[in-house]
Design a protein around this motif. Structure first.
Motif, PDB file in Angstrom:
ATOM      1  N   HIS A   1       0.846  -1.190   0.000  1.00  0.00           N
ATOM      2  CA  HIS A   1       0.000   0.000   0.000  1.00  0.00           C
ATOM      3  C   HIS A   1       0.880   1.238   0.000  1.00  0.00           C
ATOM      4  N   PRO A   2       0.601   2.209  -0.886  1.00  0.00           N
ATOM      5  CA  PRO A   2       1.460   3.404  -0.970  1.00  0.00           C
ATOM      6  C   PRO A   2       1.534   4.222   0.308  1.00  0.00           C
ATOM      7  N   LYS A   3       0.578   4.038   1.231  1.00  0.00           N
ATOM      8  CA  LYS A   3       0.656   4.798   2.484  1.00  0.00           C
ATOM      9  C   LYS A   3       1.866   4.391   3.312  1.00  0.00           C
ATOM     10  N   THR A   4       2.401   3.167   3.063  1.00  0.00           N
ATOM     11  CA  THR A   4       3.546   2.689   3.850  1.00  0.00           C
ATOM     12  C   THR A   4       4.857   3.318   3.403  1.00  0.00           C
ATOM     13  N   LEU A   5       4.839   4.026   2.266  1.00  0.00           N
ATOM     14  CA  LEU A   5       6.090   4.549   1.730  1.00  0.00           C
ATOM     15  C   LEU A   5       6.655   5.702   2.552  1.00  0.00           C
ATOM     16  N   PHE A   6       5.799   6.445   3.237  1.00  0.00           N
ATOM     17  CA  PHE A   6       6.310   7.494   4.121  1.00  0.00           C
ATOM     18  C   PHE A   6       7.246   6.868   5.165  1.00  0.00           C
ATOM     19  N   GLN A   7       6.767   5.810   5.813  1.00  0.00           N
ATOM     20  CA  GLN A   7       7.553   5.144   6.847  1.00  0.00           C
ATOM     21  C   GLN A   7       8.736   4.394   6.251  1.00  0.00           C
ATOM     22  N   ALA A   8       8.530   3.811   5.081  1.00  0.00           N
ATOM     23  CA  ALA A   8       9.615   3.049   4.448  1.00  0.00           C
ATOM     24  C   ALA A   8      10.811   3.932   4.142  1.00  0.00           C
ATOM     25  N   VAL A   9      10.573   5.159   3.703  1.00  0.00           N
ATOM     26  CA  VAL A   9      11.679   6.072   3.430  1.00  0.00           C
ATOM     27  C   VAL A   9      12.302   6.561   4.735  1.00  0.00           C
ATOM     28  N   GLU A  10      11.481   6.851   5.719  1.00  0.00           N
ATOM     29  CA  GLU A  10      12.020   7.279   7.013  1.00  0.00           C
ATOM     30  C   GLU A  10      12.907   6.188   7.612  1.00  0.00           C
ATOM     31  N   ASP A  11      12.514   4.917   7.406  1.00  0.00           N
ATOM     32  CA  ASP A  11      13.271   3.787   7.949  1.00  0.00           C
ATOM     33  C   ASP A  11      14.451   3.385   7.085  1.00  0.00           C
ATOM     34  N   GLY A  12      14.585   3.988   5.911  1.00  0.00           N
ATOM     35  CA  GLY A  12      15.710   3.665   5.042  1.00  0.00           C
ATOM     36  C   GLY A  12      15.507   2.470   4.147  1.00  0.00           C
ATOM     37  N   VAL A  13      14.286   1.953   4.077  1.00  0.00           N
ATOM     38  CA  VAL A  13      14.003   0.849   3.147  1.00  0.00           C
ATOM     39  C   VAL A  13      14.220   1.338   1.714  1.00  0.00           C
ATOM     40  N   TYR A  14      13.777   2.563   1.443  1.00  0.00           N
ATOM     41  CA  TYR A  14      14.084   3.274   0.201  1.00  0.00           C
ATOM     42  C   TYR A  14      14.719   4.607   0.588  1.00  0.00           C
ATOM     43  N   ASP A  15      15.450   5.194  -0.346  1.00  0.00           N
ATOM     44  CA  ASP A  15      16.034   6.505  -0.083  1.00  0.00           C
ATOM     45  C   ASP A  15      15.050   7.625  -0.390  1.00  0.00           C
TER      46      ASP A  15
ATOM     47  N   LEU B   1      11.226  13.153   7.480  1.00  0.00           N
ATOM     48  CA  LEU B   1      11.423  13.113   6.030  1.00  0.00           C
ATOM     49  C   LEU B   1      11.857  14.489   5.546  1.00  0.00           C
ATOM     50  N   GLU B   2      12.520  14.534   4.409  1.00  0.00           N
ATOM     51  CA  GLU B   2      12.848  15.813   3.782  1.00  0.00           C
ATOM     52  C   GLU B   2      12.039  15.917   2.495  1.00  0.00           C
ATOM     53  N   LEU B   3      11.183  16.930   2.420  1.00  0.00           N
ATOM     54  CA  LEU B   3      10.388  17.146   1.217  1.00  0.00           C
ATOM     55  C   LEU B   3      11.284  17.653   0.094  1.00  0.00           C
ATOM     56  N   ILE B   4      11.134  17.040  -1.089  1.00  0.00           N
ATOM     57  CA  ILE B   4      11.894  17.536  -2.249  1.00  0.00           C
ATOM     58  C   ILE B   4      10.947  17.884  -3.400  1.00  0.00           C
TER      59      ILE B   4
ATOM     60  N   SER C   1       3.146  14.093  -2.222  1.00  0.00           N
ATOM     61  CA  SER C   1       4.437  14.598  -1.754  1.00  0.00           C
ATOM     62  C   SER C   1       5.550  13.695  -2.259  1.00  0.00           C
ATOM     63  N   ILE C   2       6.682  14.304  -2.568  1.00  0.00           N
ATOM     64  CA  ILE C   2       7.895  13.577  -2.945  1.00  0.00           C
ATOM     65  C   ILE C   2       8.905  13.832  -1.829  1.00  0.00           C
ATOM     66  N   PHE C   3       9.483  12.782  -1.290  1.00  0.00           N
ATOM     67  CA  PHE C   3      10.310  12.943  -0.099  1.00  0.00           C
ATOM     68  C   PHE C   3      11.530  12.036  -0.150  1.00  0.00           C
ATOM     69  N   ILE C   4      12.525  12.408   0.659  1.00  0.00           N
ATOM     70  CA  ILE C   4      13.797  11.695   0.671  1.00  0.00           C
ATOM     71  C   ILE C   4      14.244  11.514   2.121  1.00  0.00           C
ATOM     72  N   ASN C   5      15.035  10.507   2.348  1.00  0.00           N
ATOM     73  CA  ASN C   5      15.524  10.216   3.691  1.00  0.00           C
ATOM     74  C   ASN C   5      16.610  11.221   4.089  1.00  0.00           C
ATOM     75  N   PRO C   6      16.434  11.930   5.203  1.00  0.00           N
ATOM     76  CA  PRO C   6      17.435  12.937   5.615  1.00  0.00           C
ATOM     77  C   PRO C   6      18.816  12.342   5.859  1.00  0.00           C
ATOM     78  N   ASP C   7      18.865  11.102   6.367  1.00  0.00           N
ATOM     79  CA  ASP C   7      20.167  10.468   6.611  1.00  0.00           C
ATOM     80  C   ASP C   7      20.895  10.207   5.298  1.00  0.00           C
ATOM     81  N   PHE C   8      20.131   9.841   4.266  1.00  0.00           N
ATOM     82  CA  PHE C   8      20.758   9.652   2.958  1.00  0.00           C
ATOM     83  C   PHE C   8      21.355  10.971   2.481  1.00  0.00           C
ATOM     84  N   MET C   9      20.589  12.057   2.620  1.00  0.00           N
ATOM     85  CA  MET C   9      21.089  13.358   2.179  1.00  0.00           C
ATOM     86  C   MET C   9      22.327  13.767   2.975  1.00  0.00           C
TER      87      MET C   9
END
Length: 329
Positions: A55-69, A121-124, A221-229
């Motif tokens: 489900h796309p709603k999980t992608l907010f958490q997945a990026v925060e957790d580093g599953v995706y950047d 998350l960091e909004l881009i 929203s398009i977002f990126i993991n702050p730790d990755f940045m």
């Protein structure tokens, strides 16, 4: 040895995505941004795009957790968390997706970001799809015909509209809509016209009702993991940001606008009956009455966010309605 050293120095930016491959986000937006990132970083950062079936709603958490950047999602899939982006979804905006996306980015980052709804998350980028319209299996002659009908509602302002229309709401991510219509689980759906082609709604809905300014806009929203940045050099971080923000938001909106035109063509080719509701007609007046007070309802709903919501709404509409796309060089 030089070649292998170059490969070792390369940073991979993993993007998690959803929706069909033919959707504008996957066919245009992500590939274009990936090219921009690789060019801006002179090849030091390479973007890979991975499809997810969750489900796309999980992608907010997945990026925060580093599953995706990085990733994107529809804000309305997480009720109560992202209430401020709904500013652009309110009926009556009267602008396309590119103009709405630029307006949302400017107003959110200048006026609304301080509420910190995207903590972790960091909004881009932020963007909207084109005006949401009514796709049904059976014809409707007035909005009252939808009362009690099973309608897939994605969240956000759609939920309020569904309540006011007294439909029977059915929640599901957009990619599930074709199957639900085909099986008769739902009678219709609120979505942009693009989906006549991308989700093949022209095969399972034979009636498309198009309101003058649409029913709503859908905010993503398009977002990126702050730790990755933070892991990047200052040079590469700045390079990625230089091809994100308003530039990315405008490009995404432009791509989704183009998708709507393809959706109209697909609907017409399939023999879908398109009812283009004229301004001032009974159904248009019916919609205006139905949505009266929604601006204030939203303003009241975000009182705890510590922002001047009324001023932000006025500024967003001014930007969107007066926006002129830059002339391509």
């Amino acid at each position: 040895m030089l070649a292998s050293g170059s490969v070792l120095a390369e940073t991979v930016l993993r993007v998690g995505t959803w929706l069909p491959p033919t959707n504008a986000q996957n066919a245009v937006v992500w590939p274009t941004w990936a090219k921009w990132v690789e060019e801006a970083t002179e090849g030091r950062v390479k973007v890979t795009i991975e499809n997810t079936s969750g489900h796309p709603k999980t992608l907010f958490q997945a990026v925060e957790d580093g599953v995706y950047d990085a990733s994107f999602s529809f804000n309305g899939y997480v009720p109560g968390q992202f209430t401020l982006p709904q500013i652009v979804e309110l009926p009556g905006l009267g602008a396309g997706a590119e103009a709405s996306s630029v307006a949302l980015w400017r107003v959110y980052t200048s006026r609304l970001a301080k509420a910190n709804e995207f903590e972790g998350l960091e909004l881009i980028g932020m963007f909207t799809h084109g005006p949401g319209q009514i796709h049904t299996r059976e014809p409707i002659s007035s909005l009252a015909d939808l009362k009690g009908k099973k309608i897939r509602v994605g969240g956000g302002v759609q939920t309020t509209l569904g309540e006011r229309m007294e439909v029977t709401p059915v929640g599901a991510p957009a990619p599930k809509v074709y199957e639900m219509l085909q099986q008769g689980v739902i009678d219709g759906v609120f979505l942009p016209v693009m989906e006549q082609k991308v989700l093949r709604l022209n095969e399972v809905t034979k009636y498309l009702t198009v309101l003058p300014d649409g029913m709503y806009m859908g905010a993503f929203s398009i977002f990126i993991n702050p730790d990755f940045m933070d892991s990047l050099s200052e040079q590469d971080r700045a390079a990625i940001l230089s091809v994100s923000g308003e530039k990315l938001s405008a490009m995404a909106g432009r791509a989704w606008d183009a998708g709507d035109q393809e959706g109209y063509a697909a609907a017409e080719a399939a023999g879908v009956t398109i009812n283009r509701v004229q301004p001032g007609s009974p159904m248009a007046v019916e919609f205006e009455k139905l949505t009266a007070g929604m601006d204030q309802q939203w303003i009241d709903s975000v009182k705890d966010r510590g922002v001047d919501a009324a001023a932000a709404l006025a500024e967003l509409r001014e930007i969107a309605r007066n926006y002129q796309a830059p002339v391509a060089k």
